[in-house]
Structures are given as structure tokens and as C-alpha cells.
Design a protein around this motif. Sequence first.
Motif, PDB file in Angstrom:
ATOM      1  N   THR A  77      26.288   4.738   2.682  1.00 22.84           N
ATOM      2  CA  THR A  77      25.286   3.678   2.378  1.00 22.84           C
ATOM      3  C   THR A  77      24.897   3.037   3.504  1.00 22.84           C
ATOM      4  O   THR A  77      23.809   2.756   3.557  1.00 22.84           O
ATOM      5  N   GLU A  78      25.967   2.399   4.450  1.00 19.47           N
ATOM      6  CA  GLU A  78      25.453   1.741   5.721  1.00 19.47           C
ATOM      7  C   GLU A  78      24.384   2.569   6.652  1.00 19.47           C
ATOM      8  O   GLU A  78      23.383   2.094   6.967  1.00 19.47           O
ATOM      9  N   PHE A  79      24.712   3.902   6.743  1.00 17.54           N
ATOM     10  CA  PHE A  79      23.975   4.967   7.486  1.00 17.54           C
ATOM     11  C   PHE A  79      22.480   4.876   6.886  1.00 17.54           C
ATOM     12  O   PHE A  79      21.525   4.921   7.673  1.00 17.54           O
ATOM     13  N   THR A  80      22.566   5.141   5.635  1.00 16.53           N
ATOM     14  CA  THR A  80      21.227   5.181   5.007  1.00 16.53           C
ATOM     15  C   THR A  80      20.357   3.879   5.079  1.00 16.53           C
ATOM     16  O   THR A  80      19.235   4.101   5.281  1.00 16.53           O
ATOM     17  N   PHE A  81      20.956   2.755   4.986  1.00 18.45           N
ATOM     18  CA  PHE A  81      20.069   1.393   5.073  1.00 18.45           C
ATOM     19  C   PHE A  81      19.708   1.340   6.567  1.00 18.45           C
ATOM     20  O   PHE A  81      18.601   1.026   6.848  1.00 18.45           O
ATOM     21  N   TYR A  82      20.491   1.799   7.650  1.00 22.99           N
ATOM     22  CA  TYR A  82      20.044   1.711   9.147  1.00 22.99           C
ATOM     23  C   TYR A  82      19.005   2.597   9.240  1.00 22.99           C
ATOM     24  O   TYR A  82      17.906   2.493   9.948  1.00 22.99           O
ATOM     25  N   TYR A  83      19.249   3.954   8.856  1.00 20.18           N
ATOM     26  CA  TYR A  83      18.285   4.913   8.968  1.00 20.18           C
ATOM     27  C   TYR A  83      16.827   4.674   8.422  1.00 20.18           C
ATOM     28  O   TYR A  83      15.941   4.866   8.867  1.00 20.18           O
ATOM     29  N   ALA A  84      16.880   3.961   7.190  1.00 20.67           N
ATOM     30  CA  ALA A  84      15.734   3.839   6.471  1.00 20.67           C
ATOM     31  C   ALA A  84      15.008   2.469   6.984  1.00 20.67           C
ATOM     32  O   ALA A  84      13.874   2.441   7.307  1.00 20.67           O
ATOM     33  N   ALA A  85      15.481   1.524   7.763  1.00 21.23           N
ATOM     34  CA  ALA A  85      15.367   0.485   8.485  1.00 21.23           C
ATOM     35  C   ALA A  85      14.462   0.945   9.758  1.00 21.23           C
ATOM     36  O   ALA A  85      13.411   0.361  10.310  1.00 21.23           O
ATOM     37  N   GLY A  86      14.801   1.986  10.391  1.00 18.00           N
ATOM     38  CA  GLY A  86      14.310   2.645  11.585  1.00 18.00           C
ATOM     39  C   GLY A  86      13.207   3.545  11.210  1.00 18.00           C
ATOM     40  O   GLY A  86      12.375   3.851  12.426  1.00 18.00           O
TER      41      GLY A  86
END
Length: 87
Positions: A77-86
Amino acid sequence: MNSDSASYLLSELMNVAFLVCSPVLFVALGVGVLISILQVVTQIQEMTLTFVPKMLAVAGTIMLLSNWMLNLLKEFTEFTFYYAAGL
């Protein structure tokens, strides 16, 4: 988001889903095979004999591995949010 990003996230989602589900499924499979062998050897054809041990084994597996499963899902979930923010 382009199709490459979406396919990458979907690929990661499938990997995480496999990692979370596979221990429980393999334990259920193993217990089912052992109980089936026991039924063939003893010629006991009771339907609840297959259900109860599988249920207990799956519950025990979930209890033992729930911390690892939740950490894996949290990291994804953290990876998905960081990836989406980029994007």
C-alpha cells in the motif's frame, strides 16, 4: 497514468496477492491430501473428517502468518501511494 504504469501496478498486485494467499492454500492442500490418504487407508468416508482439520490448519496458518501478511500488504500500500504520487 499510462498503460505501462497500470500494467506494472497490476503485476505487483498479483505478486503480492500470490504471496499472501499461497501459504494458506498450500497448507489446506497438504492437509487435504493427508486426510484423503488417511481415509483411503482406513476406509472411513466421513465428510466432516476432511473439513474440520483443514479449517483448523488454515486458522492456525492465518494466526501464525498474519503479522507477515499484514506487513506485506502495508508495504504494498505504501509503495502504491508513493508510486502514484510520482506519476
